[in-house]
Design a protein around this motif. Structure first.
Motif, short mmCIF file in Angstrom:
data_model
loop_
_atom_site.label_atom_id
_atom_site.label_comp_id
_atom_site.label_asym_id
_atom_site.label_seq_id
_atom_site.Cartn_x
_atom_site.Cartn_y
_atom_site.Cartn_z
N GLY A 34 -0.74 2.49 2.23
CA GLY A 34 -1.38 2.69 3.43
C GLY A 34 -2.74 3.00 3.47
N ASP A 35 -3.30 2.83 4.65
CA ASP A 35 -5.00 3.36 4.78
C ASP A 35 -5.71 2.49 3.90
OD1 ASP A 35 -4.07 5.09 6.59
OD2 ASP A 35 -3.89 6.65 4.57
N PRO A 36 -5.75 0.96 3.96
CA PRO A 36 -6.59 0.09 3.08
C PRO A 36 -8.10 0.30 3.40
CG PRO A 36 -5.68 -1.01 4.75
CD PRO A 36 -4.96 0.19 5.09
N PHE A 60 7.73 11.98 7.11
CA PHE A 60 6.36 12.33 7.18
C PHE A 60 5.96 11.81 5.98
CE2 PHE A 60 2.40 15.10 7.24
CZ PHE A 60 2.00 14.65 8.47
N TYR A 61 4.51 11.89 5.63
CA TYR A 61 3.82 11.36 4.85
C TYR A 61 4.00 12.03 3.58
CZ TYR A 61 0.98 9.31 8.34
OH TYR A 61 0.70 8.80 9.63
N LYS A 62 4.24 11.49 2.25
CA LYS A 62 4.33 11.99 1.06
C LYS A 62 3.33 11.23 0.15
CE LYS A 62 7.31 13.63 -2.59
NZ LYS A 62 8.22 13.12 -3.51
N MET A 63 2.26 11.79 -0.25
CA MET A 63 1.07 10.89 -0.73
C MET A 63 0.39 11.80 -1.63
SD MET A 63 -0.34 9.09 2.76
CE MET A 63 -1.09 7.62 1.89
N ASN A 64 0.41 11.38 -2.97
CA ASN A 64 -0.14 12.28 -4.05
C ASN A 64 -1.27 11.78 -4.70
OD1 ASN A 64 1.45 14.46 -3.77
ND2 ASN A 64 3.31 13.29 -4.44
N ALA A 96 -2.93 12.68 -0.03
CA ALA A 96 -3.94 11.76 -0.58
C ALA A 96 -3.78 10.78 0.90
CB ALA A 96 -3.42 10.89 -1.69
N TRP A 97 -4.68 11.22 1.90
CA TRP A 97 -4.56 10.39 3.20
C TRP A 97 -5.95 9.54 3.00
CZ3 TRP A 97 -3.40 13.50 8.31
CH2 TRP A 97 -1.87 14.10 7.92
N ALA A 98 -6.45 9.04 4.04
CA ALA A 98 -7.42 7.77 4.28
C ALA A 98 -8.61 8.00 3.51
CB ALA A 98 -7.61 7.30 5.45
N SER A 99 -9.21 6.90 2.90
CA SER A 99 -10.43 6.99 1.80
C SER A 99 -11.25 5.92 2.11
CB SER A 99 -9.80 7.43 0.37
OG SER A 99 -9.26 6.21 0.18
N ILE A 160 -10.72 14.13 8.59
CA ILE A 160 -9.73 13.13 7.89
C ILE A 160 -10.62 11.72 8.10
CG2 ILE A 160 -7.80 14.44 8.20
CD1 ILE A 160 -6.79 12.04 10.04
N ASP A 161 -10.04 10.99 7.00
CA ASP A 161 -10.52 9.40 7.50
C ASP A 161 -11.82 9.10 7.21
OD1 ASP A 161 -7.80 9.23 7.84
OD2 ASP A 161 -7.78 8.31 9.65
N PRO A 162 -12.69 9.41 6.22
CA PRO A 162 -13.97 9.26 5.96
C PRO A 162 -14.29 7.63 5.81
CG PRO A 162 -13.00 10.13 3.95
CD PRO A 162 -11.96 10.26 4.92
N THR A 206 -8.37 8.13 18.30
CA THR A 206 -7.46 8.88 17.49
C THR A 206 -7.86 9.41 16.01
OG1 THR A 206 -5.66 7.83 18.58
CG2 THR A 206 -4.91 8.97 16.43
N GLU A 207 -8.16 8.03 15.39
CA GLU A 207 -8.72 8.62 14.06
C GLU A 207 -9.25 7.11 13.30
OE1 GLU A 207 -5.11 9.83 11.90
OE2 GLU A 207 -4.19 7.88 12.58
N ALA A 208 -9.24 7.08 11.99
CA ALA A 208 -9.64 5.82 11.32
C ALA A 208 -10.88 5.26 11.63
CB ALA A 208 -8.45 4.87 11.09
N ASN A 258 -2.04 2.10 11.93
CA ASN A 258 -2.63 0.82 11.83
C ASN A 258 -3.70 0.64 10.83
OD1 ASN A 258 -3.54 -1.59 14.56
ND2 ASN A 258 -2.74 -1.97 12.46
N HIS A 259 -4.39 1.54 10.78
CA HIS A 259 -5.53 1.95 9.86
C HIS A 259 -6.39 0.62 9.25
CE1 HIS A 259 -7.87 5.13 7.93
NE2 HIS A 259 -8.60 4.02 7.55
N GLN A 260 -7.49 0.31 9.88
CA GLN A 260 -8.08 -1.10 9.59
C GLN A 260 -9.30 -0.87 8.57
OE1 GLN A 260 -8.97 0.87 11.62
NE2 GLN A 260 -11.07 0.96 11.90
N ARG A 286 6.17 4.49 5.07
CA ARG A 286 6.33 3.48 4.15
C ARG A 286 5.85 2.19 4.29
NH1 ARG A 286 10.80 5.20 0.74
NH2 ARG A 286 11.97 3.19 0.71
N ARG A 287 4.31 2.33 4.28
CA ARG A 287 3.57 1.39 4.95
C ARG A 287 3.32 0.19 4.06
NH1 ARG A 287 -0.47 5.69 7.19
NH2 ARG A 287 -0.05 6.38 5.00
N SER A 288 2.79 -0.88 4.38
CA SER A 288 2.41 -2.16 3.45
C SER A 288 0.89 -2.73 4.19
CB SER A 288 3.41 -3.04 3.39
OG SER A 288 4.52 -2.42 2.90
O1 FUB Z 1 -2.12 8.29 5.77
C1 FUB Z 1 -2.14 9.41 6.29
C2 FUB Z 1 -2.92 9.15 7.65
O2 FUB Z 1 -2.32 8.15 8.51
C3 FUB Z 1 -4.26 8.43 7.66
O3 FUB Z 1 -5.22 9.37 7.40
C4 FUB Z 1 -4.67 8.06 9.09
O4 FUB Z 1 -5.62 7.23 9.02
C5 FUB Z 1 -3.15 7.30 9.13
O5 FUB Z 1 -3.02 6.05 8.97
#
Ligand code: FUB
Length: 313
Positions: A34-36, A60-64, A96-99, A160-162, A206-208, A258-260, A286-288
């Motif tokens: 996720g979050d390309p 929910f997210y599980k991201m390490n 480990a959210w967006a980057s 979030i989402d720098p 919202t974000e991103a 959706n995170h573009q 569980r995104r792609s």
């Molecule tokens: O992946 C976790 C969060 O979901 C991101 O930080 C947001 O942009 C959303 O995609």
């Protein structure tokens, strides 16, 4: 009878024809991602993404950790060893959210979202490497942005989402946010904020946030409403004022985010995003990652993205 036979033959032939079209989306299939965030560097595209590790029954997210892939043609993607984990930031406690990664003076700076270990809320850290493939290490030993530094909203997940952009005069800017879109200048060293943190007013932000430039326009695209579409604003200056221009992408199949990421590579613009379309268990956690082409109108506005299964052929 003859007519029925002819119709069936045409149907079978067209089905065979349809099946021969290659489905390139999602582009990453070895893991859920996720979050390309893409970086163009020396004739290659480096694609950074968070690893969606949530089991199917986890909501929910599980991201390490974050992952990196590279490509010379946007079609074939090579995976590389894991370049960065949340545990590389000793002061963080996960997520480990967006980057986004950006290059300056031969160094690669990776701005990441993580949950802070002691200051309640999400935060932004920076890792650095001499190579786009890593290994990356924590550049500061502490967070660059923490939740107590921003007061535009009371929520604990607004930092979030720098996304980082270096303007033509060399000034770097960090944009980020959830609910409230923030930005600040970065010092030349890329690891310190320079001056105050500003808020940008955008409809249904919202974000991103993601900044890019085409000709003499700056574009600020962002996730709009929830479930998310992608909308955008344009400006003649990176510091605004920003004029809202509408929806760029619709809700992505089977994912509430959706995170573009928007890049130009070898003369073609690309819209990189995620959906939940991977079979059999794709979804919001569980995104792609997918890629489709992006086009501009004569006045500089962007044409609505057409999300496809075919992707980049
Ligand atoms: O992946 C976790 C969060 O979901 C991101 O930080 C947001 O942009 C959303 O995609």
């Amino acid at each position: 009878m003859k007519n029925l036979f002819t119709s069936l033959s045409i149907l079978f032939l067209s089905m065979a024809g349809a099946q021969s079209v290659k489905t390139n989306n999602p582009i990453i299939t070895d893991k859920y991602t996720g979050d390309p965030a893409a970086l163009v560097y020396k004739e290659k595209v480096y694609l950074y993404a968070g690893h969606d590790e949530a089991p199917n029954d986890f909501h929910f997210y599980k991201m390490n950790e974050w992952l990196v892939y590279s490509s010379c043609d946007m079609k074939k993607w090579e995976s590389h060893p894991v370049p960065l984990k949340t545990s590389d930031f000793k002061w963080a406690k996960g997520d480990a959210w967006a980057s986004q990664v950006i290059q300056r003076n031969g160094k690669f700076y990776w701005y990441v979202t993580v949950e802070h270990g002691t200051i309640p809320g999400k935060s932004i850290g920076v890792a650095v490497s001499d190579s786009p493939l890593g290994p990356f290490k924590d550049a500061l030993g502490r967070a660059l942005i923490t939740n107590d530094m921003t007061k535009f909203t009371d929520i604990s997940w607004d930092d979030i989402d720098p996304t980082v952009y270096i303007d033509s005069d060399g000034q770097a800017y960090l944009f980020w946010g959830n609910t409230s879109c923030h930005y600040a200048k970065l010092k030349e060293n890329m690891t310190e904020i320079d001056g105050e943190i500003h808020h940008i007013e955008l409809p249904n932000f919202t974000e991103a946030p993601w900044i890019h430039k085409h000709k003499n326009w700056y574009y600020l695209s962002y996730a709009y409403e929830f479930p998310e579409k992608i909308a955008y604003a344009m400006s003649k200056s990176i510091t605004g004022p920003w004029e809202y221009k509408g929806i760029l992408n619709e809700i992505a199949g089977n994912s509430n985010t959706n995170h573009q990421s928007i890049i130009e590579f070898k003369g073609q613009w690309y819209f990189i995003y995620h959906n939940g379309a991977s079979k059999p268990d794709g979804g919001s956690f569980r995104r792609s990652v997918c890629i489709d082409k992006l086009f501009y109108n004569k006045d500089g506005t962007m044409k609505r993205i057409v999300m496809t299964s075919e992707g980049i052929q």
